[in-house]
Scaffold this motif. Structure first.
Motif: not given
Length: 324
Positions: A130-133, A247-252, A276-286
């Motif tokens: 997901k991070l790659t996409s 840069l939340y994707t890179d941070a995650a 976890g916070v970074s995942m929520v911020q890039i739209g992967e809340k669950e």
């Protein structure tokens, strides 16, 4: 109690005997008979007095015994009431303890399920996909500090080309000089000293707000000192340089790498929380919520500030509603 009727009867009998004696006492002296009667009366008085005393003593003894018995009965009644109250309270406490035990069992079971979900997510490689996409969708061109971590000791052709484009107004010698100096600085940013000194050197860029240079320094430290005790900390600060620049994707991606490589490091609890916070911020809340709520389960002895922060972030992102 003495019977006065008997006293009257005795008196009448004595009087009758007295009269009989008078009639039959022809040769006796009347004075002697009177003395005998007086002696009998005195004896009778003593008997009556002694009987009345015994009766009074017995009566007072009975009254005292009844009073003592009454007081004991009242005390026993109070003790029974107090014992009943204590029994009720004890049963109430037992009931509350049973309810609390059931709630704790449910919480433990729920946390175990969440922790298993976090482990499955982290081990399945789904986050990496997901991070790659996310990276491919968001980036328009390959720049240092965005997308996946790059080799900080080299510079791409595109970067050199963009640098030269901005320097066209200057002379050729000046332009080549600038490019050469930047290339050398990126190749060896850390000084050739002990790992502890290198870590301090990389941290100094964070203190002055130079996050681009801090990113490169920490990445170089992790590559060169991957087994050092400070490697986990350096990986965490490397991820922080992306988060600060939003840069939340890179941070995650960097947080995930830190969690996978250094799960028992000093920064491991806060690293999982920030992941976890970074995942929520890039739209992967669950998945982000599962990681946030998994911090306390996986690291129950973590610093209280981290555990409190995890609860705050869970409430902030409404992770409880996400479960339903």
């Amino acid at each position: 109690m003495f019977n006065y009727k008997k006293l009257i009867q005795l008196s009448l009998i004595l009087l009758f005997s007295f009269l009989t004696n008078i009639v039959s006492a022809d040769n006796h002296n009347i004075s002697e008979i009177l003395e005998l009667i007086q002696k009998d009366l005195k004896t009778l008085e003593k008997a009556v007095y002694a009987g009345s005393i015994n009766s009074n003593n017995q009566k007072s003894t009975n009254e005292n015994s009844e009073d003592v018995l009454t007081r004991h009965l009242l005390k026993l009644s109070d003790i029974e009431n107090q014992f009943q109250e204590l029994t009720n309270k004890f049963e109430e406490i037992n009931f509350k303890l049973d309810k609390l035990s059931n709630r704790l069992s449910k919480v433990q079971a729920d946390n175990q399920i969440r922790f298993q979900d976090v482990e499955k997510v982290l081990s399945s490689g789904e986050i990496n996909q997901k991070l790659t996409s996310k990276t491919k969708k968001n980036e328009s061109k390959n720049l240092p500090g965005s997308s996946t971590p790059q080799d900080l000791g080299s510079i791409s052709y595109k970067d050199t080309e963009s640098e030269e484009t901005t320097q066209k107004i200057q002379s050729v010698e000046t332009t080549s000089s600038i490019v050469t100096e930047k290339f050398e600085s990126e190749k060896n940013i850390l000084p050739k000293v002990s790992p502890e000194k290198q870590y301090e050197f990389a941290t100094s860029f964070l203190k002055v707000g130079d996050y681009n240079t801090a990113e490169r320094a920490f990445r170089e430290f992790v590559i060169n000192n991957s087994e050092h005790k400070l490697a986990g900390n350096a990986q965490y600060w490397y991820a922080e340089t992306f988060r600060i620049r939003q840069l939340y994707t890179d941070a995650a991606t960097a947080y995930l790498e830190g969690y996978q490589k250094y799960p028992k490091g000093e920064k491991a609890p806060i690293n999982l929380l920030k992941l976890g916070v970074s995942m929520v911020q890039i739209g992967e809340k669950e998945q982000g919520c599962k990681m946030i709520e998994g911090v306390e389960k996986q690291y129950p002895k973590a610093n209280q500030s981290v555990l409190q922060k995890a609860k705050y972030e869970s409430k902030k992102f409404e992770c409880s509603k996400q479960k339903t």
